[in-house]
Write a protein that holds these residues in place. Structure first.
Motif, PDB file in Angstrom:
ATOM      1  N   HIS A  33      37.163  16.649   3.076  1.00 21.38           N
ATOM      2  CA  HIS A  33      38.450  17.519   2.976  1.00 21.38           C
ATOM      3  C   HIS A  33      37.437  18.095   2.017  1.00 21.38           C
ATOM      4  N   ASP A  34      36.283  18.510   1.350  1.00 22.60           N
ATOM      5  CA  ASP A  34      36.074  19.422   0.564  1.00 22.60           C
ATOM      6  C   ASP A  34      35.532  20.814   0.876  1.00 22.60           C
ATOM      7  N   SER A  35      34.654  20.540   2.518  1.00 20.71           N
ATOM      8  CA  SER A  35      34.265  21.888   3.115  1.00 20.71           C
ATOM      9  C   SER A  35      35.256  22.779   4.129  1.00 20.71           C
ATOM     10  N   ALA A  36      36.407  21.729   4.344  1.00 24.73           N
ATOM     11  CA  ALA A  36      37.753  22.736   5.017  1.00 24.73           C
ATOM     12  C   ALA A  36      38.610  23.449   3.660  1.00 24.73           C
ATOM     13  N   VAL A  37      38.710  23.404   2.482  1.00 24.55           N
ATOM     14  CA  VAL A  37      38.586  23.914   1.595  1.00 24.55           C
ATOM     15  C   VAL A  37      38.268  25.162   0.811  1.00 24.55           C
ATOM     16  N   GLY A  38      38.887  26.171   0.857  1.00 24.82           N
ATOM     17  CA  GLY A  38      37.866  26.482   0.040  1.00 24.82           C
ATOM     18  C   GLY A  38      36.740  28.564   1.129  1.00 24.82           C
ATOM     19  N   GLY A  39      37.223  28.017   2.144  1.00 25.13           N
ATOM     20  CA  GLY A  39      36.746  29.254   2.994  1.00 25.13           C
ATOM     21  C   GLY A  39      35.322  29.585   2.876  1.00 25.13           C
ATOM     22  N   LYS A  40      33.934  28.506   2.210  1.00 25.07           N
ATOM     23  CA  LYS A  40      32.961  28.418   2.921  1.00 25.07           C
ATOM     24  C   LYS A  40      32.531  28.552   4.512  1.00 25.07           C
ATOM     25  N   VAL A  41      32.061  29.654   5.288  1.00 22.26           N
ATOM     26  CA  VAL A  41      31.893  28.982   6.721  1.00 22.26           C
ATOM     27  C   VAL A  41      30.437  29.112   6.947  1.00 22.26           C
ATOM     28  N   ALA A  42      30.006  28.434   7.472  1.00 24.44           N
ATOM     29  CA  ALA A  42      28.255  28.923   7.698  1.00 24.44           C
ATOM     30  C   ALA A  42      27.543  27.684   8.772  1.00 24.44           C
ATOM     31  N   ILE A  43      26.430  28.833   9.058  1.00 19.89           N
ATOM     32  CA  ILE A  43      25.518  28.188  10.196  1.00 19.89           C
ATOM     33  C   ILE A  43      24.196  27.749   9.414  1.00 19.89           C
TER      34      ILE A  43
END
Length: 362
Positions: free
Chosen positions: A134-144
């Motif tokens: 619910h946190d990571s899917a919102v806001g557009g931060k993407v990373a490895i």
């Protein structure tokens, strides 16, 4: 089903929240302009057998491909990122293609970063399957991840939509419910004192986080994330507040090895330490002992006794909020109000040694 609008400086997009929200996927895709030429669903070895076919059945596009990686935080790696890019090229994805992230935070971050960089950026949709996401899917931060730090290689790249089907959470083991709940608590602590009090009153055990309680908690937590991101999309200011507990939490994850401890358990330890540092910094009682007792009641992990404060300090200095090697922590001034403060190495080290020994809990 509820509709939440996520507004950032670069894009506005919908989040669908409910028990049957996957049904909106095909209608969403059919309205995209230009038309979607192909779809690549990226998932993992646990989620794909459970939900891949359901999602594929809801897509009428002729060209639907699936790319599955092993499950686990350590799989958010350059190797899997590169393999996904190779697979997309082999399948002939073009600039009108769509990537669907079906999974938890690892899949969302990895698939989002693939979308952000494939042919310099193609569209993607988040379908989170964990409470944590619910946190990571919102806001557009993407990373490895990188061995030297978590989420160190990535981008700010917003999805076209988030489809949160809470029935997908039914398959989660207890530790994943607890992990996701840590981020729910985080959102309350940094932004919404009344929500924090509701959690303390209504969610006495993780079993209470079901049905209407779950929908309410998700709606409130997502609202906090959406509000922060709307004001600061690329973490130039208050978006850093969302990292409350993550400075030490990420250091613990990296030091133990990704996947050894759940993200939520690491963040829970990190939040406790942040409150411990806050009480020292502001010279006031912020409820550290009560918070620690509350966390224990849910079974959150305690500080890993074999970790050395000196090693964690080094990892914390590599945190993305650090400035010229100076640790900058999100500290709690009061429930619902935080700020970012520079903290000297010697103070961090001293407090970390005390915290690791359980001082302040007696």
């Amino acid at each position: 089903m509820e509709l939440v609008h996520i507004q950032t400086a670069s894009k506005k997009y919908p989040l669908f929240l409910g028990t049957d929200s996957t049904g909106v996927l095909d209608k969403l895709i059919s309205h995209f302009t230009p038309a979607v030429s192909s779809v690549l669903i990226i998932s993992d070895s646990i989620i794909a057998p459970l939900y891949m076919q359901e999602v594929k059945r809801s897509i009428t596009c002729d060209n639907v491909f699936e790319f599955i990686i092993p499950s686990g935080e350590k799989e958010k790696s350059f190797e899997n990122y590169y393999a996904a890019q190779t697979f997309a090229l082999q399948c002939g994805l073009d600039r009108h293609s769509l990537i669907v992230a079906l999974g938890g935070g690892v899949i969302g971050d990895l698939a989002g970063f693939v979308a952000a960089t494939y042919m310099r950026g193609i569209r993607f949709i988040q379908i989170p399957t964990t409470l944590l996401a619910h946190d990571s899917a919102v806001g557009g931060k993407v990373a490895i991840n990188h061995p030297l730090g978590k989420n160190m290689i990535g981008a700010f790249y917003q999805p076209e939509a988030v489809i949160y089907n809470v029935s997908f959470l039914d398959s989660l083991p207890l530790e994943e419910w607890r992990s996701g709940f840590a981020e729910v608590i985080k959102h309350a602590l940094i932004w919404d004192a009344s929500f924090y009090e509701w959690l303390r009153t209504e969610i006495r055990t993780l079993e209470d986080l079901r049905g209407e309680n779950l929908i309410y908690a998700l709606r409130k937590a997502i609202a906090v994330k959406a509000s922060v991101v709307s004001k600061d999309e690329t973490e130039q200011g208050i978006r850093a507040y969302l990292n409350f507990g993550h400075t030490l939490g990420h250091a613990i994850e990296a030091e133990l090895g990704y996947g050894t401890i759940t993200h939520g358990d690491a963040v829970a330890i990190g939040m406790l330490f942040a409150v411990f540092v806050s009480e020292y910094t502001y010279q006031k009682d912020l409820g550290f002992r009560e918070l620690a007792s509350w966390f224990r009641s849910y079974g959150f992990s305690t500080f890993p006794a074999h970790l050395k404060a000196e090693d964690l300090l080094i990892k914390m200095k590599q945190d993305k909020k650090a400035n010229s090697g100076t640790i900058r922590m999100v500290l709690l001034k009061e429930i619902g109000h935080v700020e970012v403060q520079a903290v000297e190495d010697a103070i961090v080290l001293s407090l970390l040694e005390k915290f690791s020994k359980g001082e302040g809990l007696a």
